[in-house]
Design a protein around this motif. Structure first.
Motif, PDB file in Angstrom:
ATOM      1  N   TYR A  75       7.237  17.260  -0.855  1.00  0.00           N
ATOM      2  CA  TYR A  75       7.355  16.212  -1.875  1.00  0.00           C
ATOM      3  C   TYR A  75       7.050  14.849  -1.279  1.00  0.00           C
ATOM      4  O   TYR A  75       7.114  14.645  -0.055  1.00  0.00           O
ATOM      5  N   ILE A  76       6.698  13.921  -2.145  1.00  0.00           N
ATOM      6  CA  ILE A  76       6.626  12.507  -1.808  1.00  0.00           C
ATOM      7  C   ILE A  76       7.983  11.896  -2.139  1.00  0.00           C
ATOM      8  O   ILE A  76       8.566  12.197  -3.188  1.00  0.00           O
ATOM      9  N   LEU A  77       8.482  11.055  -1.259  1.00  0.00           N
ATOM     10  CA  LEU A  77       9.775  10.415  -1.508  1.00  0.00           C
ATOM     11  C   LEU A  77       9.580   9.168  -2.365  1.00  0.00           C
ATOM     12  O   LEU A  77       8.909   8.216  -1.957  1.00  0.00           O
ATOM     13  N   VAL A  78      10.161   9.200  -3.564  1.00  0.00           N
ATOM     14  CA  VAL A  78      10.143   8.043  -4.456  1.00  0.00           C
ATOM     15  C   VAL A  78      11.581   7.592  -4.650  1.00  0.00           C
ATOM     16  O   VAL A  78      12.389   8.329  -5.233  1.00  0.00           O
ATOM     17  N   PRO A  79      11.958   6.423  -4.150  1.00  0.00           N
ATOM     18  CA  PRO A  79      13.340   5.965  -4.291  1.00  0.00           C
ATOM     19  C   PRO A  79      13.794   5.986  -5.751  1.00  0.00           C
ATOM     20  O   PRO A  79      13.087   5.523  -6.645  1.00  0.00           O
TER      21      PRO A  79
ATOM     22  N   ASP B  95      14.845  12.306  -7.760  1.00  0.00           N
ATOM     23  CA  ASP B  95      15.144  13.502  -6.984  1.00  0.00           C
ATOM     24  C   ASP B  95      13.856  14.106  -6.436  1.00  0.00           C
ATOM     25  O   ASP B  95      12.796  14.031  -7.069  1.00  0.00           O
ATOM     26  N   TRP B  96      13.949  14.749  -5.274  1.00  0.00           N
ATOM     27  CA  TRP B  96      12.757  15.278  -4.607  1.00  0.00           C
ATOM     28  C   TRP B  96      11.999  16.268  -5.475  1.00  0.00           C
ATOM     29  O   TRP B  96      10.767  16.336  -5.428  1.00  0.00           O
ATOM     30  N   TRP B  97      12.729  17.045  -6.291  1.00  0.00           N
ATOM     31  CA  TRP B  97      12.063  18.073  -7.088  1.00  0.00           C
ATOM     32  C   TRP B  97      11.292  17.493  -8.270  1.00  0.00           C
ATOM     33  O   TRP B  97      10.516  18.188  -8.908  1.00  0.00           O
ATOM     34  N   ARG B  98      11.469  16.210  -8.531  1.00  0.00           N
ATOM     35  CA  ARG B  98      10.654  15.558  -9.569  1.00  0.00           C
ATOM     36  C   ARG B  98       9.297  15.116  -9.015  1.00  0.00           C
ATOM     37  O   ARG B  98       8.378  14.832  -9.788  1.00  0.00           O
ATOM     38  N   THR B  99       9.193  15.049  -7.700  1.00  0.00           N
ATOM     39  CA  THR B  99       7.947  14.579  -7.084  1.00  0.00           C
ATOM     40  C   THR B  99       7.379  15.632  -6.136  1.00  0.00           C
ATOM     41  O   THR B  99       6.618  15.314  -5.225  1.00  0.00           O
ATOM     42  N   GLU B 100       7.732  16.892  -6.383  1.00  0.00           N
ATOM     43  CA  GLU B 100       7.306  17.993  -5.534  1.00  0.00           C
ATOM     44  C   GLU B 100       5.850  18.371  -5.797  1.00  0.00           C
ATOM     45  O   GLU B 100       5.333  18.214  -6.902  1.00  0.00           O
TER      46      GLU B 100
ATOM     47  N   TRP C  11      17.771  21.644   2.884  1.00  0.00           N
ATOM     48  CA  TRP C  11      17.480  21.223   1.515  1.00  0.00           C
ATOM     49  C   TRP C  11      17.918  19.779   1.236  1.00  0.00           C
ATOM     50  O   TRP C  11      18.017  19.370   0.085  1.00  0.00           O
ATOM     51  N   THR C  12      18.166  19.016   2.269  1.00  0.00           N
ATOM     52  CA  THR C  12      18.620  17.640   2.091  1.00  0.00           C
ATOM     53  C   THR C  12      17.433  16.710   1.870  1.00  0.00           C
ATOM     54  O   THR C  12      16.483  16.702   2.665  1.00  0.00           O
ATOM     55  N   GLN C  13      17.480  15.939   0.792  1.00  0.00           N
ATOM     56  CA  GLN C  13      16.391  14.998   0.507  1.00  0.00           C
ATOM     57  C   GLN C  13      16.334  13.922   1.589  1.00  0.00           C
ATOM     58  O   GLN C  13      17.351  13.366   1.991  1.00  0.00           O
ATOM     59  N   GLY C  14      15.123  13.614   2.031  1.00  0.00           N
ATOM     60  CA  GLY C  14      14.932  12.550   3.008  1.00  0.00           C
ATOM     61  C   GLY C  14      15.423  12.883   4.400  1.00  0.00           C
ATOM     62  O   GLY C  14      15.669  11.968   5.209  1.00  0.00           O
TER      63      GLY C  14
END
Length: 385
Positions: A324-328, A331-336, A291-294
């Protein structure tokens, strides 16, 4: 004569709601004569319109009255929409979002003001109309409930003097368009970041020298210098092209992230357009509980062109797909996203458990061990296989 029965309950509602002649109300079901539908109705000119200057931004609103379209004397339920234009022929016009159910209509001054601003800007390369005295043309559209074929338009009236003022407001949508966006003519809608205001993102492929513009309404075309800032975090070589577009020097996949905010004191919309490296990931239980982002172990592999498919690592557990798409900065769950009938579906609600439980089984994608996620980000489609 063809007839359509309208429920008797509609007649009761209509008689209470509509400013119309109802002397012949009956207890039986009213009938609509579909061979003699009205083609127009009368919108009245507001009192003192000829000598009045409407300061729209500082007005509580404008009152309009009309006659109900003649449906054979029957008190039927009608919805009214307001359409406005800056030219009498209505070559370019907009329909306001608020609808009305009576023939006595109070229209918000702010809603008219903002619509006039956009019409003016679209016709004048984004110029500020604040303080400009203009003529506004107005008409109504009548929509008969439960029978769309009975739509008709009123006459057009003229408000000789209106003044609109630009009022900064956060965009509710952002689009990209241009030669390197899908078929080159489409306005591609960016996804809103879940739980935020003014933040939108998407993934695009730009060939060397590829260009695009951005839009708030899927109509206007704004370029490099129309954004408050264009921040290149991906070494894309972004710059303004000859026609004002955003031009990418270095071919590749990029995340386009619009972070908009308001400067209330200056009545100014701040639009920071960020160009970030194109990265997408899978995450969660189907990835062995990672569950680690990136996490680089779960990064999707990008294709070499716009038509290719992004491919995830093979899933290691039989469970629900999370991606998800990674947006710097987000958080990942905002772009899932998930897949719904083959299309990418962007997260729009809280998901404390999973897609199946919190959104619905149709929005949940089951992954088998060894399967992979394939995504066409250019057209926002995907599959697991």
């Amino acid at each position: 004569m063809k007839t359509i029965n309208i429920a008797s309950g509609l007649m009761i509602i209509a008689s209470a709601l509509f400013f119309a002649s109802c002397d012949n109300d009956r207890g039986d079901n009213p009938k609509l004569d579909t061979d003699n539908l009205p083609t127009s109705f009368v919108l009245n000119v507001p009192a003192y319109a000829a000598n009045n200057t409407y300061d729209l931004a500082n007005s509580t609103g404008i009152n309009f009255t009309c006659s109900q379209p003649d449906y054979g004397g029957e008190p039927l339920a009608v919805n009214y929409s307001v359409q406005i234009s800056l030219d009498k022929a209505f070559t370019k016009y907009t329909q306001l979002g608020t609808t009305y159910t009576t023939a006595n209509i109070n229209v918000s001054g702010t809603e008219i003001n903002n619509a006039v601003v956009k019409l003016y800007q679209n016709a004048n390369s984004g110029a500020d109309p604040s303080g400009v005295v203009q003529t506004l043309y107005v008409r109504l559209r009548a929509i008969l409930a439960n029978y769309s074929k009975a739509d008709c338009l009123s006459n057009t009236i003229e408000l000789p003097k209106v003044v609109a003022t630009y009022l900064a407001e956060l965009p509710t949508s952002i689009y990209l368009t241009g030669p390197c966006i899908q078929d080159g003519t489409t306005f591609k809608k960016m996804a809103p970041a879940f739980g935020t205001e003014g933040k939108f993102f998407t993934m695009i492929y730009a060939p060397a020298g590829g260009t695009f513009k951005w839009s708030r309404d899927g109509n206007e075309k704004l370029g490099y210098n129309d954004a408050t800032s264009v921040v290149d975090n991906a070494n894309s070589g972004a710059k303004a092209s000859a026609d004002g577009s955003i031009q990418i020097a270095n071919a590749g996949w990029y995340v386009i992230y619009m972070n908009a905010s308001l400067d209330v004191q200056k009545n100014m919309l701040i639009t920071n357009l960020n160009i970030d490296p194109g990265e997408a990931y899978v995450i969660g239980n189907a990835c062995g509980g990672a569950w680690t982002q990136g996490d680089p172990n779960w990064k999707m592999v990008a294709p070499t062109n716009a038509s290719g498919k992004w491919i995830s690592p093979a899933f290691t557990a039989k469970d629900e797909m999370r991606a998800y798409i990674l947006v710097p900065g987000l958080d990942w769950w905002r772009t899932e996203f998930t897949l719904y009938k083959g299309d990418l579906y962007w997260r729009a609600v809280d998901i404390p458990t999973n897609w199946a439980t919190n959104v619905g089984k149709d929005y949940s994608v089951s992954c088998g061990i060894g399967q992979k996620l394939y995504v066409d980000f250019d057209n926002n489609k995907g599959e697991v296989k």
